[in-house]
Design an enzyme around this catalytic site. Structure first.
Site, short mmCIF file in Angstrom:
data_model
loop_
_atom_site.label_atom_id
_atom_site.label_comp_id
_atom_site.label_asym_id
_atom_site.label_seq_id
_atom_site.Cartn_x
_atom_site.Cartn_y
_atom_site.Cartn_z
CB CYS A 1 -2.56 0.65 -2.58
SG CYS A 1 -3.46 0.70 -4.12
CB CYS B 1 -2.50 -2.07 -5.38
SG CYS B 1 -2.44 -0.29 -5.55
CG ASP B 2 -1.32 -4.62 -2.50
OD1 ASP B 2 -0.99 -5.04 -3.63
OD2 ASP B 2 -0.65 -3.80 -1.86
#
Ligand code: FAD
Length: 318
Positions: free
Chosen positions: A133, A136-137
């Protein structure tokens, strides 16, 4: 306590089911690993959800959750459901921490999970340089060299997103051609940061505490007598895996039928499975057109269908 309804999953399908269940005053528990699912994690820009010409998936989910939180009869539990059982008319949901939760009806709204690469080191380095992701990261990899595995639209969009952070991005594609749309390929070329490597079969992701390299086999150099190609290593500090998704449906084994792609087979009108009282809404079922609006629509239909099912169940038991 026996709930009227347990909803498993907190993406658009599960949250909408929760809102409708709340409006019907059903005693409801929504179990989810997190809120938002793919919409929050993957849909950076949504331009097809009615009422919003353009909105980020994360913002849209925040609005869904705000609406859900207004429903007094709906509790939320952050957990992972591992198995569903049914005895007489009562379902038991068993979580990964071995909690047992009971309900008269269940909506499975678990969507899809990222498809694993199944390379050596993948499991070991999840969260230590391997991610599924970028939204997200992504920021963790500021000023680093990374690799994105998968040359479809998801992979190329992930690589383009990472141009905001990483200094260099390799995109590795298993096949001989990149399948991403022309526009994404053009943007990748123009970024000056993305290098595409085709015919690359990723074998291993290596590191110590954190990822430091990736090993792949170059299929172009395959020797027909040995069947293997040249093995090459890239020095990378992060790897994003973007090779598609698989329905998150294993928890329903024994109670539902599956398609060849492991989607839950549902009846067209109410998204009921073959087990009375058990419904499946959203990307995890056999229906076509997997979108936020269709997942939300199915969440609505399954909640109302569960309500009708309970009314019949209650009148039969009188
Ligand atoms: C890159 C990308 C871009 C997209 N862009 C758009 C777009 O612009 N417009 C559009 O309409 N659609 C878009 N989509 C599709 C859309 O995101 C999905 O159709 C939608 O999110 C499906 O919703 P869902 O609720 O069925 O499942 P998901 O969004 O997959 O949510 C499933 C939820 O269930 C939870 N869960 C799973 N298993 C368990 C378990 N065992 N126990 C507890 N919780 C569990 C997950 O944590 C998650 O919260 C996009 C998808 C991708 C991948």
């Amino acid at each position: 306590m026996i709930y009227d309804l347990i909803i498993i999953g907190g993406g658009p399908a599960g949250i909408t089911a929760g809102i409708y269940a709340g409006r019907q005053k059903m005693k409801t528990l929504l179990i989810t690993k997190e809120f938002g699912g793919q919409t929050a994690k993957k849909a950076t820009e949504v331009c097809n959800y009615p009422g919003f010409e353009r909105i980020s998936g994360m913002e849209l989910i925040d609005k869904f959750v705000e609406h859900l939180e207004k429903q007094e009869s709906v509790e939320v539990k952050f957990s992972e459901a591992e198995k569903i059982e049914k005895n007489n008319d009562i379902f038991t949901i068993i979580t990964t921490d071995n909690e047992k939760l009971e309900s008269k009806s269940v909506i499975i709204a678990t969507g899809v999970d990222p498809r694993p690469l199944e390379a050596v080191g993948e499991k070991e380095f999840i969260g230590k340089g391997i991610s599924y992701c970028v939204t997200c990261d992504g920021p963790i990899f500021r000023n680093k060299t990374i690799a994105v595995i998968g040359g479809g639209n998801a992979g190329m969009e992930a690589a383009l997103f990472m141009t905001n952070y990483a200094t260099k991005i390799y995109v590795l594609e298993f096949g001989p051609d990149i399948k991403a749309d022309e526009i994404n390929q053009k943007d990748a070329k123009e970024s000056g940061k993305i290098e595409i490597i085709t015919n690359a079969v990723v074998k291993e992701i290596k590191g110590e505490n954190f990822v430091n390299s990736l090993v792949y086999e170059d299929n172009v150099s395959k020797d027909p007598s040995t069947g293997s190609g040249q093995v090459k290593t890239l020095q990378v500090e992060g790897v994003f895996i973007e090779i598609g998704h698989q329905p998150a449906t294993a928890l329903a084994k024994g109670l539902v039928d599956f398609t060849k792609r492991d989607e839950i087979v549902v009846e067209n009108e109410t998204f009921a499975t073959k087990t009375p009282g058990l419904f499946a809404a959203g990307d995890n079922n056999s229906g076509p057109y997997k979108q936020i609006v269709t997942a939300a629509g199915e969440g609505c239909k399954t909640a109302l269908a569960a309500y009708d099912y309970l009314r019949k169940l209650n009148s039969n038991s009188k």
